[in-house]
Design an enzyme around this catalytic site. Structure first.
Site, PDB file in Angstrom:
ATOM      1  N   GLU A  34       0.844  -1.192   0.000  1.00 24.89           N
ATOM      2  CA  GLU A  34       0.000   0.000   0.000  1.00 24.89           C
ATOM      3  C   GLU A  34       0.878   1.239   0.000  1.00 24.89           C
ATOM      4  O   GLU A  34       1.956   1.251   0.613  1.00 24.89           O
ATOM      5  CB  GLU A  34      -0.910  -0.032   1.235  1.00 24.89           C
ATOM      6  CG  GLU A  34      -1.703   1.238   1.513  1.00 24.89           C
ATOM      7  CD  GLU A  34      -2.762   1.538   0.458  1.00 24.89           C
ATOM      8  OE1 GLU A  34      -2.353   1.857  -0.678  1.00 24.89           O
ATOM      9  OE2 GLU A  34      -3.956   1.486   0.775  1.00 24.89           O
ATOM     10  N   ILE A  52      -0.013   4.429   1.138  1.00 20.46           N
ATOM     11  CA  ILE A  52      -0.147   5.306   2.301  1.00 20.46           C
ATOM     12  C   ILE A  52      -1.172   4.751   3.280  1.00 20.46           C
ATOM     13  O   ILE A  52      -2.228   4.249   2.887  1.00 20.46           O
ATOM     14  CB  ILE A  52      -0.534   6.744   1.853  1.00 20.46           C
ATOM     15  CG1 ILE A  52      -0.500   7.707   3.040  1.00 20.46           C
ATOM     16  CG2 ILE A  52      -1.871   6.784   1.139  1.00 20.46           C
ATOM     17  CD1 ILE A  52      -0.507   9.174   2.619  1.00 20.46           C
ATOM     18  N   ASP A  72      -3.142   6.122   6.687  1.00 24.16           N
ATOM     19  CA  ASP A  72      -3.344   7.301   7.536  1.00 24.16           C
ATOM     20  C   ASP A  72      -3.999   6.909   8.857  1.00 24.16           C
ATOM     21  O   ASP A  72      -3.327   6.654   9.846  1.00 24.16           O
ATOM     22  CB  ASP A  72      -4.084   8.424   6.811  1.00 24.16           C
ATOM     23  CG  ASP A  72      -5.253   7.948   5.979  1.00 24.16           C
ATOM     24  OD1 ASP A  72      -5.895   6.953   6.339  1.00 24.16           O
ATOM     25  OD2 ASP A  72      -5.550   8.593   4.961  1.00 24.16           O
ATOM     26  N   THR A  73      -5.307   6.834   8.922  1.00 22.04           N
ATOM     27  CA  THR A  73      -5.941   6.457  10.188  1.00 22.04           C
ATOM     28  C   THR A  73      -5.696   4.987  10.529  1.00 22.04           C
ATOM     29  O   THR A  73      -5.760   4.593  11.688  1.00 22.04           O
ATOM     30  CB  THR A  73      -7.466   6.695  10.142  1.00 22.04           C
ATOM     31  OG1 THR A  73      -8.054   5.807   9.172  1.00 22.04           O
ATOM     32  CG2 THR A  73      -7.774   8.139   9.776  1.00 22.04           C
ATOM     33  N   GLY A  74      -5.418   4.179   9.541  1.00 20.12           N
ATOM     34  CA  GLY A  74      -5.250   2.742   9.753  1.00 20.12           C
ATOM     35  C   GLY A  74      -6.543   1.960   9.662  1.00 20.12           C
ATOM     36  O   GLY A  74      -6.537   0.733   9.602  1.00 20.12           O
ATOM     37  N   LYS A  75      -7.675   2.671   9.618  1.00 20.41           N
ATOM     38  CA  LYS A  75      -8.974   1.991   9.600  1.00 20.41           C
ATOM     39  C   LYS A  75      -9.195   1.247   8.282  1.00 20.41           C
ATOM     40  O   LYS A  75      -9.716   0.127   8.274  1.00 20.41           O
ATOM     41  CB  LYS A  75     -10.085   3.015   9.835  1.00 20.41           C
ATOM     42  CG  LYS A  75     -10.027   3.666  11.211  1.00 20.41           C
ATOM     43  CD  LYS A  75     -11.065   4.771  11.364  1.00 20.41           C
ATOM     44  CE  LYS A  75     -10.928   5.473  12.704  1.00 20.41           C
ATOM     45  NZ  LYS A  75     -11.878   6.614  12.837  1.00 20.41           N
ATOM     46  N   LYS A  99       0.940   8.121   7.765  1.00 21.78           N
ATOM     47  CA  LYS A  99       0.642   9.510   8.117  1.00 21.78           C
ATOM     48  C   LYS A  99       0.253   9.610   9.605  1.00 21.78           C
ATOM     49  O   LYS A  99      -0.540   8.812  10.108  1.00 21.78           O
ATOM     50  CB  LYS A  99      -0.493  10.047   7.245  1.00 21.78           C
ATOM     51  CG  LYS A  99      -0.722  11.544   7.394  1.00 21.78           C
ATOM     52  CD  LYS A  99      -1.871  12.021   6.508  1.00 21.78           C
ATOM     53  CE  LYS A  99      -1.534  11.980   5.047  1.00 21.78           C
ATOM     54  NZ  LYS A  99      -2.609  12.627   4.222  1.00 21.78           N
ATOM     55  N   VAL A 109      -0.378  14.744   0.620  1.00 22.32           N
ATOM     56  CA  VAL A 109       0.714  14.620  -0.345  1.00 22.32           C
ATOM     57  C   VAL A 109       0.223  13.931  -1.613  1.00 22.32           C
ATOM     58  O   VAL A 109      -0.722  13.132  -1.597  1.00 22.32           O
ATOM     59  CB  VAL A 109       1.900  13.851   0.256  1.00 22.32           C
ATOM     60  CG1 VAL A 109       2.562  14.644   1.371  1.00 22.32           C
ATOM     61  CG2 VAL A 109       1.479  12.466   0.766  1.00 22.32           C
TER      62      VAL A 109
END
Length: 227
Positions: free
Chosen positions: A143, A145, A147-150, A175, A197
């Protein structure tokens, strides 16, 4: 559970290269990029050469951990295609120059959860109907990126339903976001502040995928390509 080893305690090295909150990036005029984006970017955040050097190191780590095991590389589209292609190329080079080998098969899945620069509550998974082939396999999810991981946790739950032998995750960027779950992939390229980004196949409404560098989009760029 199917080898969810990313839940184990991770060291500082596992976090990848940590970019501080006050990192201003590099001035645009130091690099080459498509002229049509000249007013749509704030800075070059991670130059292409640095991305490639870090990807080579991740490939070596993956070889050290998974060498001599057949794996299925599951590339998360669309943003992950460039990172996945470069990572697989680096692994292939190592295979040609090492006593270890890492036979690979590459499959693709597409996730969509963003509208403009905001993550939505709805996750669309395309290509999920083909994941039955992952049963009993060693799987490396690639993957661009996290971010929240959800989103990644939802994908992991979905993949685990097909009973793979093992799951590892390689993420180019993680992130730092206030609403994050604290999830870290097994292999991390860079940990970055909460800035939007683009580039290196990361998009804003399908634009900017043709940038080699990872850049910060400007407010003008967000307005120009907003839908």
């Amino acid at each position: 559970m199917a080898g969810r080893e990313q839940e184990c305690k991770q060291t500082d090295a596992d976090k990848g290269i940590v970019i501080p909150d006050d990192w201003p990036g590099y001035p645009l005029d130091l690099f080459s990029f498509p002229e049509h984006y000249s007013e749509d970017l704030e800075c070059v955040y991670i130059p292409h050469g640095v991305i490639m050097d870090r990807t080579e190191r991740l490939a070596r780590n993956i070889m050290d951990d998974l060498g001599d095991h057949d794996i299925v590389v599951l590339c998360v589209l669309k943003g992950g295609y460039q990172f996945c292609a470069d990572l697989v190329d680096c692994i292939k080079v190592l295979c040609r120059n090492s006593n270890k080998t890492l036979p690979m098969r590459v499959d693709f899945i597409r996730l969509k959860s963003y509208l403009n620069d905001q993550s939505t509550q709805v996750l669309h998974i395309e290509g999920a109907e083909n994941l039955s082939a992952l049963s009993g396999k060693n799987v490396l999810i690639v993957e661009a990126i996290v971010d929240t991981g959800k989103t990644m946790k939802t994908l992991l739950d979905h993949v685990e339903a097909f009973r793979p032998k093992m799951i590892k995750v390689a993420g180019l960027l993680v992130k730092q976001v206030p609403s994050g779950t604290g999830y870290l992939p097994d292999y991390v390229g860079f940990e970055i502040p909460n800035r939007f980004v683009v580039g290196y196949a990361l998009d804003y409404n399908e634009y900017f995928r043709d940038l080699n560098h990872i850049c910060v989009i400007s407010d003008r760029g967000k307005q120009k390509y907003k839908i």
